[in-house]
Design a protein around this motif. Structure first.
Motif, mmCIF file in Angstrom:
data_model
loop_
_atom_site.group_PDB
_atom_site.id
_atom_site.type_symbol
_atom_site.label_atom_id
_atom_site.label_comp_id
_atom_site.label_asym_id
_atom_site.label_seq_id
_atom_site.Cartn_x
_atom_site.Cartn_y
_atom_site.Cartn_z
ATOM 1 N N LEU A 131 0.840 -1.192 0.000
ATOM 2 C CA LEU A 131 0.000 0.000 0.000
ATOM 3 C C LEU A 131 0.873 1.239 0.000
ATOM 4 O O LEU A 131 1.728 1.418 0.877
ATOM 5 C CB LEU A 131 -0.909 -0.023 1.232
ATOM 6 C CG LEU A 131 -2.109 0.919 1.230
ATOM 7 C CD1 LEU A 131 -3.035 0.639 0.054
ATOM 8 C CD2 LEU A 131 -2.870 0.784 2.553
ATOM 9 N N GLU A 132 0.687 2.088 -0.999
ATOM 10 C CA GLU A 132 1.461 3.325 -1.113
ATOM 11 C C GLU A 132 0.511 4.466 -1.448
ATOM 12 O O GLU A 132 -0.091 4.492 -2.525
ATOM 13 C CB GLU A 132 2.520 3.196 -2.205
ATOM 14 C CG GLU A 132 3.419 4.413 -2.348
ATOM 15 C CD GLU A 132 4.473 4.216 -3.418
ATOM 16 O OE1 GLU A 132 4.186 4.553 -4.591
ATOM 17 O OE2 GLU A 132 5.554 3.698 -3.088
ATOM 18 N N ASN A 133 0.360 5.396 -0.497
ATOM 19 C CA ASN A 133 -0.538 6.541 -0.693
ATOM 20 C C ASN A 133 -1.936 6.101 -1.112
ATOM 21 O O ASN A 133 -2.552 6.670 -2.027
ATOM 22 C CB ASN A 133 0.040 7.512 -1.730
ATOM 23 C CG ASN A 133 1.375 8.079 -1.295
ATOM 24 O OD1 ASN A 133 1.576 8.392 -0.113
ATOM 25 N ND2 ASN A 133 2.294 8.222 -2.230
ATOM 26 N N GLY A 134 -2.422 5.049 -0.443
ATOM 27 C CA GLY A 134 -3.774 4.591 -0.705
ATOM 28 C C GLY A 134 -3.932 3.731 -1.952
ATOM 29 O O GLY A 134 -5.060 3.347 -2.287
ATOM 30 N N ARG A 135 -2.825 3.397 -2.629
ATOM 31 C CA ARG A 135 -2.884 2.592 -3.848
ATOM 32 C C ARG A 135 -2.049 1.328 -3.675
ATOM 33 O O ARG A 135 -1.009 1.357 -3.009
ATOM 34 C CB ARG A 135 -2.353 3.372 -5.059
ATOM 35 C CG ARG A 135 -3.185 4.565 -5.463
ATOM 36 C CD ARG A 135 -2.536 5.304 -6.631
ATOM 37 N NE ARG A 135 -2.340 4.448 -7.795
ATOM 38 C CZ ARG A 135 -1.152 4.043 -8.245
ATOM 39 N NH1 ARG A 135 -0.032 4.413 -7.633
ATOM 40 N NH2 ARG A 135 -1.070 3.272 -9.313
ATOM 41 N N TRP A 136 -2.494 0.255 -4.318
ATOM 42 C CA TRP A 136 -1.723 -0.982 -4.321
ATOM 43 C C TRP A 136 -0.733 -0.941 -5.474
ATOM 44 O O TRP A 136 -1.120 -0.808 -6.635
ATOM 45 C CB TRP A 136 -2.641 -2.197 -4.463
ATOM 46 C CG TRP A 136 -3.575 -2.368 -3.304
ATOM 47 C CD1 TRP A 136 -4.925 -2.186 -3.288
ATOM 48 C CD2 TRP A 136 -3.207 -2.732 -1.970
ATOM 49 N NE1 TRP A 136 -5.429 -2.424 -2.030
ATOM 50 C CE2 TRP A 136 -4.398 -2.759 -1.201
ATOM 51 C CE3 TRP A 136 -1.991 -3.041 -1.344
ATOM 52 C CZ2 TRP A 136 -4.405 -3.088 0.158
ATOM 53 C CZ3 TRP A 136 -2.004 -3.359 0.006
ATOM 54 C CH2 TRP A 136 -3.188 -3.378 0.741
ATOM 55 N N VAL A 137 0.546 -1.034 -5.146
ATOM 56 C CA VAL A 137 1.597 -0.971 -6.156
ATOM 57 C C VAL A 137 2.477 -2.220 -6.043
ATOM 58 O O VAL A 137 2.550 -2.842 -4.975
ATOM 59 C CB VAL A 137 2.464 0.294 -5.994
ATOM 60 C CG1 VAL A 137 1.608 1.558 -6.106
ATOM 61 C CG2 VAL A 137 3.226 0.280 -4.669
#
Length: 290
Positions: A131-137
């Protein structure tokens, strides 16, 4: 044993959890009280069953393989920040256990060249993403992720009917990022690593064969969950999508490995998790290698 050699390959176990997980009779619907009683003592001695509770003890782990060509991660375990409400021990985890285990082998996420997912269940895809800044990367910035094309198509279809959390947060973001490489379940990565179709647990589950020239190992994925299934290959866990097909696949797999030097590297057996298959009556046993 968390590091071992297979010919000119180095294999590391990266452990995230090892704990009592589920009652034996609940995990294996076909298991009778009589068969459990007959096998209880050796299962407890092997660390596969908790004394007094009959809870199956499972290890949740990945294997990292260093070849002359690649650093390959086989199955990415449970992961952090994932909504797994049905499994409290996995739900919204924030620990660094898996990452510390990876680092203990002198590796970081930047070192992984290839991620192979034997199938797309939650405890085999979790660290695919972070999770990075609310996004799955993608967790592994340089890696390509190998998925069975048939397996992915099946889970995309299931997800379209009813959202499957692990597919939503740990599989589809890899596809969206252009990092998924879709293969058949008999694909060869190179002369050291090739896939082996082992369907039944899921539609196109694969195991991973390592090595060559008689120095070989197989990473089983969820072809098998407990040492009890080695003795009784027809005992299918409730997690198998097609229990009859999975049972046939298991028996054929053990017949092929029985009394050979090939190492059987399991996803969920308690430590040491790695052994050699020997015959035991009408079934088999896995002799641990430490």
């Amino acid at each position: 044993m968390t590091t071992f050699k297979v010919g000119d390959l180095t294999v590391h176990r990266v452990i995230e959890q090892e704990r009592p997980f589920i009652a034996a009779r609940d995990m294996l619907p076909g298991l009778s009280d009589e068969v459990l009683a007959e096998n209880r003592d050796w299962l407890i001695k092997a660390g596969a069953l908790e004394a007094g509770t009959d809870q199956m003890i499972l290890c949740f782990q990945s294997y990292v393989v260093r070849t002359p060509h690649h650093v390959v991660l086989i199955d990415s375990c449970i992961g952090n920040d994932k909504n797994r409400a049905a499994r409290p021990a996995w739900h919204m985890k924030t620990d660094d256990t898996w990452m510390r285990s990876l680092a203990s082998h002198g590796l970081s996420v930047d070192d992984i060249d290839v991620v192979m997912c034997t199938h797309l269940h939650a405890d085999h895809v979790g660290w695919n993403t972070r999770l990075e800044n609310g996004r799955w990367v993608p967790t592994f910035p340089k890696a390509r992720y190998l998925f069975s094309a048939r397996e992915l198509a099946f889970w995309e279809g299931q997800n379209a009917k009813t959202p499957v959390p692990a597919v939503v947060d740990s599989v589809l973001p890899i596809v969206a990022a252009g990092r998924a490489e879709l293969v058949t379940s008999d694909h060869a990565l190179d002369d050291h690593i090739r896939l082996m179709p082992t369907p039944g647990h899921t539609p196109d589950h694969f195991a991973v064969r390592l090595g060559r020239n008689g120095n070989e190992a197989v990473v089983t994925g969820d072809l098998i969950h407990s040492p009890l299934q080695v003795r009784y290959p027809e005992l299918s866990p409730k997690f198998d999508l097609d229990p009859q097909h999975a049972a046939k696949t298991r028996r054929n797999f053990f017949e092929g490995l029985c009394d050979t030097p090939t190492l059987c590297c399991t996803a969920h057996f308690p430590s040491p998790s790695v052994g050699k298959i020997k015959r035991w009556g009408d079934g088999f046993r896995c002799e641990g290698v430490r």
